[in-house]
Design a protein around this motif. Structure first.
Motif: not given
Length: 417
Positions: A351-380
């Motif tokens: 997601v950060a790479s997409l933002a670095a490439g201009g495909k996303l705004e920095a604020t648009q990365t918060i939701l997908p990253i938090l979702l990834a952290m949440s599903t990873n928490t489920a694995t733990k």
């Protein structure tokens, strides 16, 4: 600095370099017939000779003087070669002293810095030899060489541009992440070796979390199930491993796209603070527990795992970019959430790479990253229950839930601002 522009000051710097190195060599000169031919006076004169040669005749005269000094050094070496281990350190250091004296006439600050470095290396001879021969293992040497090769040889060769389908992959960025992951894992390994088991499993869990937080939670659960007396320490180590995950997340996001790190600063700090607080509570309990004699060290890092991580990140980048192109933001969110079950860093970097490439705004990365952290928490949470049993899981899972909840609260605040 202007006060070093005067030739007298530059010559003084050259003399100081020669004296500094000479003092160290004088102490190791020995005595009797087998003593080394060069001591403090020789090194001081050698540095002055280099300075004057460069000042009077430039590079041509310096080259002639260097060859002459090399000849005298060779004669001195042949005089001492009958010794059991004459070595070549002093001979090379004397040539280096000559060149540093010459360098002092052009770059006195650089020359003095190098002179101090050389003196420190010489003075630390015994410690360096002991570390290399007795402390450093063969596996650790191999890992250090692999890390150096990945950082100093492979990384400069990686193309630094976006390519491939949807222009989603930057090989240079991917390899930076691989190097960072190996370096961070090696740092955790070093911390574990330095502190050892005397501070208990919480420190070990924090250090091992840099390798894999999920694997750390699983191993801590297994240990707690086998040795119930270590339950508080194992729980503390399991929860504190998430601090390593959050730290890694901050580092890789900063390396990939600093603006994304800035957007995620509040969520990461909130989650990290909660993990530290919960883990510290069990850490204090663990300090009163019996400490195990040894802790399995393993390897500093897994190069195979790092390569798999790079491949995974590349695949996630492609999938996320494709979903984003076909379905918009909804596709990106679904892709990162699914990827988070296996690893939280890969989708975050994608997601950060997409933002670095201009495909996303920095604020648009918060939701997908938090979702990834949440599903990873489920694995733990699943690993905690399956490996440590209900007693272990009931103590670890609240810490994991509080940590991700704090992250979401910080994320919501960041998205509303």
């Amino acid at each position: 600095m202007t006060f070093l522009s005067d030739n007298w000051m530059k010559i003084a710097v050259a003399l100081g370099i020669g004296l500094l190195i000479g003092v160290e060599r004088e102490r190791r000169k020995g005595a009797g017939r087998d003593r080394a031919p060069a001591g403090i006076r020789t090194y001081a004169v050698t540095a002055l000779l280099g300075a004057l040669a460069f000042e009077l005749g430039g590079i041509p005269l310096l080259a002639v003087v260097t060859l002459s000094v090399a000849g005298f050094i060779a004669l001195g070496y042949f005089r001492t070669r009958s010794q059991r281990d004459p070595g070549l350190t002093s001979e090379f250091v004397q040539l280096l002293t000559l060149l540093l004296g010459a360098l002092a006439m052009r770059e006195p600050l650089l020359a003095s810095s190098l002179g101090v470095t050389v003196a420190l290396l010489l003075a630390a001879r015994t410690r360096i030899h002991t570390f290399v021969r007795k402390t450093l293992t063969e596996a650790e040497l191999h890992d250090a060489l692999v890390l150096a090769g990945a950082a100093l040889v492979v990384l400069p060769l990686m193309p630094d541009r976006y390519m491939g389908p949807f222009n989603a992959i930057n090989p240079h960025t991917l390899w930076i992440i691989v190097v960072l992951m190996m370096a961070i894992s090696a740092g955790g390994y070093i911390a574990l070796r330095l502190f050892g088991p005397r501070y208990g499993l919480p420190v070990a869990g924090l250090a091992s979390g840099f390798v894999s937080s999920s694997a750390t939670i699983a191993s801590m659960g297994t240990l707690a199930k086998q040795r119930p007396e270590l339950m508080p320490a194992a729980v503390g180590g399991a929860v504190l491993s998430t601090v390593a995950t959050i730290t890694q997340m901050a580092i890789v996001l900063g390396a990939t796209h600093p603006a994304t790190l800035a957007a995620m600063a509040v969520p990461l700090l909130s989650a990290g603070f909660m993990a530290v607080a919960y883990g510290a509570w069990f850490f204090m309990k663990a300090l009163r527990q019996k400490i195990p004699e040894t802790i399995e060290m393993g390897r500093a890092f897994s190069f195979r795992t790092a390569l798999i991580l790079a491949t995974t990140m590349g695949a996630v980048l492609l999938v996320a970019a494709a979903l984003n192109a076909w379905l918009g933001s909804a596709g990106l969110i679904a892709g990162t959430a699914i990827a988070g079950f296996a690893d939280t860093h890969s989708p975050a970097v994608s997601v950060a790479s997409l933002a670095a490439g201009g495909k996303l705004e920095a604020t648009q990365t918060i939701l997908p990253i938090l979702l990834a952290m949440s599903t990873n928490t489920a694995t733990k949470m699943i690993l905690a229950a399956s490996n440590g049993g209900s007693h272990f899981a009931l103590q670890v899972i609240p810490g994991l839930l509080l940590t991700i909840a704090a992250g979401w609260l910080g994320g919501l605040q960041a998205m509303m601002n």
